[in-house]
Design an enzyme around this catalytic site. Structure first.
Site, PDB file in Angstrom:
ATOM      1  N   HIS A   1       0.823  -1.202   0.000  1.00 46.16           N
ATOM      2  CA  HIS A   1       0.000   0.000   0.000  1.00 46.16           C
ATOM      3  C   HIS A   1       0.862   1.260   0.000  1.00 46.16           C
ATOM      4  CE1 HIS A   1      -3.452   2.493   0.521  1.00 46.16           C
ATOM      5  NE2 HIS A   1      -3.077   2.918   1.716  1.00 46.16           N
TER       6      HIS A   1
ATOM      7  N   LYS B   1     -10.296  12.724  -4.349  1.00 42.80           N
ATOM      8  CA  LYS B   1     -11.261  12.199  -3.393  1.00 42.80           C
ATOM      9  C   LYS B   1     -10.805  12.511  -1.979  1.00 42.80           C
ATOM     10  CE  LYS B   1      -9.430   7.545  -2.592  1.00 42.80           C
ATOM     11  NZ  LYS B   1      -9.629   6.099  -2.713  1.00 42.80           N
TER      12      LYS B   1
ATOM     13  N   ARG C   1     -11.306  11.088   2.256  1.00 43.06           N
ATOM     14  CA  ARG C   1     -11.792  10.065   3.186  1.00 43.06           C
ATOM     15  C   ARG C   1     -11.838  10.696   4.564  1.00 43.06           C
ATOM     16  NH1 ARG C   1     -11.778   4.709   2.226  1.00 43.06           N
ATOM     17  NH2 ARG C   1     -10.296   4.987   0.507  1.00 43.06           N
TER      18      ARG C   1
END
Length: 316
Positions: A133, A195, A197
């Site tokens: 990741h 985006k 979060r």
């Protein structure tokens, strides 16, 4: 120098199919072992053959359930080292706790570092994984870490579709560097979704799109998906921006809950994933296609064992 008969590949209970496919590509039999779970939840791991003085490779993803499979991985490493294996290489196709790579709010654990230290403390000599990741997680380990790319495997499957007018889309700025590699490989332009979060609900909100996708076939690329929520929302945005069609490719298909329903209801026509996760608790949608990374891991294991360079596997 090492000999091919010094090599043994074992599969944990999270990755038996991938292990068999890796061994098939290498022309060897998987090593014997036993994993039991007792009624109180305790795990028991036993190596089923002589490994003294031999080089062992353990294939084990850490998900579904993440904690059980991570503990099993540690017990495998300990069992192999106590059985006098010359070395133990952990082949971790999907490292679930890699998402916990930083202290981004007060009083939280850096979970990826805790796991890295545990793997090292158990006795692992090397780790081979795929599309971490965050690449800097390699620095959490004090042992060598090879972070392979699923990009060649996925782009080969995508190219077979013969799509023209393709545009590669990164779902956020954080994946833009990897997405640019996809774009270069597929000879396509790049667009980036913006985006945010705001909590731990595994959901994100697309704010805007940077780049032109009008009258093009869009390909969303990412390292993993769990709920397919981000993929679906980005896909809707792309259609609104004039994309002719939307497809997606992710390294790790970590599907849960309503992921398949979201995928089926979304504009996404095809979702390519690899086989790093093989025990998802959902039945795949017809939209999902699996591209195997068994040949990639087989080549990596062979090169490590023969003390050859892995740089060819990173050639973009």
């Amino acid at each position: 120098m090492t000999r091919d008969d010094d090599l043994l590949v074992f599969g944990g209970s999270a990755s038996p199919v991938l292990t068999e496919n890796i061994c098939r590509h290498m022309g060897i039999q998987a090593g014997l072992g036993e994993v039991l779970q007792f009624s109180d939840g305790n795990l028991f791991v036993k190596v089923g053959e002589n490994v003294r003085g031999r080089h062992a490779y353990l294939v084990q993803s850490t998900v579904f359930p993440a904690n059980d499979h991570f503990m099993e991985l540690l017990f495998w490493v300990d069992a192999l080292k106590r059985a006098s294996a010359a070395s133990v290489t952990v082949v971790m196709p999907y490292f679930s706790y890699a998402k916990g790579d930083k202290k981004d709010e007060p009083r939280v654990s850096i979970r990826a570092r805790v796991c890295a230290q545990s793997i090292e403390a158990a006795g692992a000599d090397r780790v081979v994984t795929l599309d971490l990741h965050a690449p800097q997680i390699q620095g959490f380990f004090g042992i060598p870490v090879d972070d392979l790319y699923a990009l060649p495997t996925l782009t080969e499957a995508i190219s077979a579709e013969g799509l023209t007018d393709l545009v590669v889309v990164s779902p956020d700025a954080g994946f833009a560097k990897k997405a640019r590699m996809f774009a270069r490989r597929l000879d396509a332009p790049l667009a980036i979704a913006d985006k945010e979060r705001v909590d731990h609900s595994e959901a994100a909100r697309v704010i805007d799109l940077i780049g032109d996708v009008r009258d093009r076939h869009a390909l969303i690329v990412d390292d993993f998906t769990i709920t397919a929520g981000t993929l679906a929302e980005v896909a809707e945005c792309l259609i609104d921006k004039g994309a002719k069609s939307v497809r997606a490719a992710v390294s790790h298909g970590v599907f849960t809950g309503k992921a398949m329903h979201r995928l089926d209801m979304s504009p996404i026509e095809t979702l390519w994933v690899t086989d790093t996760v093989e025990n998802q608790p959902v039945e795949f949608s017809p939209k999902v296609r699996v591209a195997s990374v068994a040949p990639l891991f087989a080549e990596a294991i062979s090169r490590i064992h023969r003390r050859e360079s892995l740089s060819v596997l990173f050639d973009q």
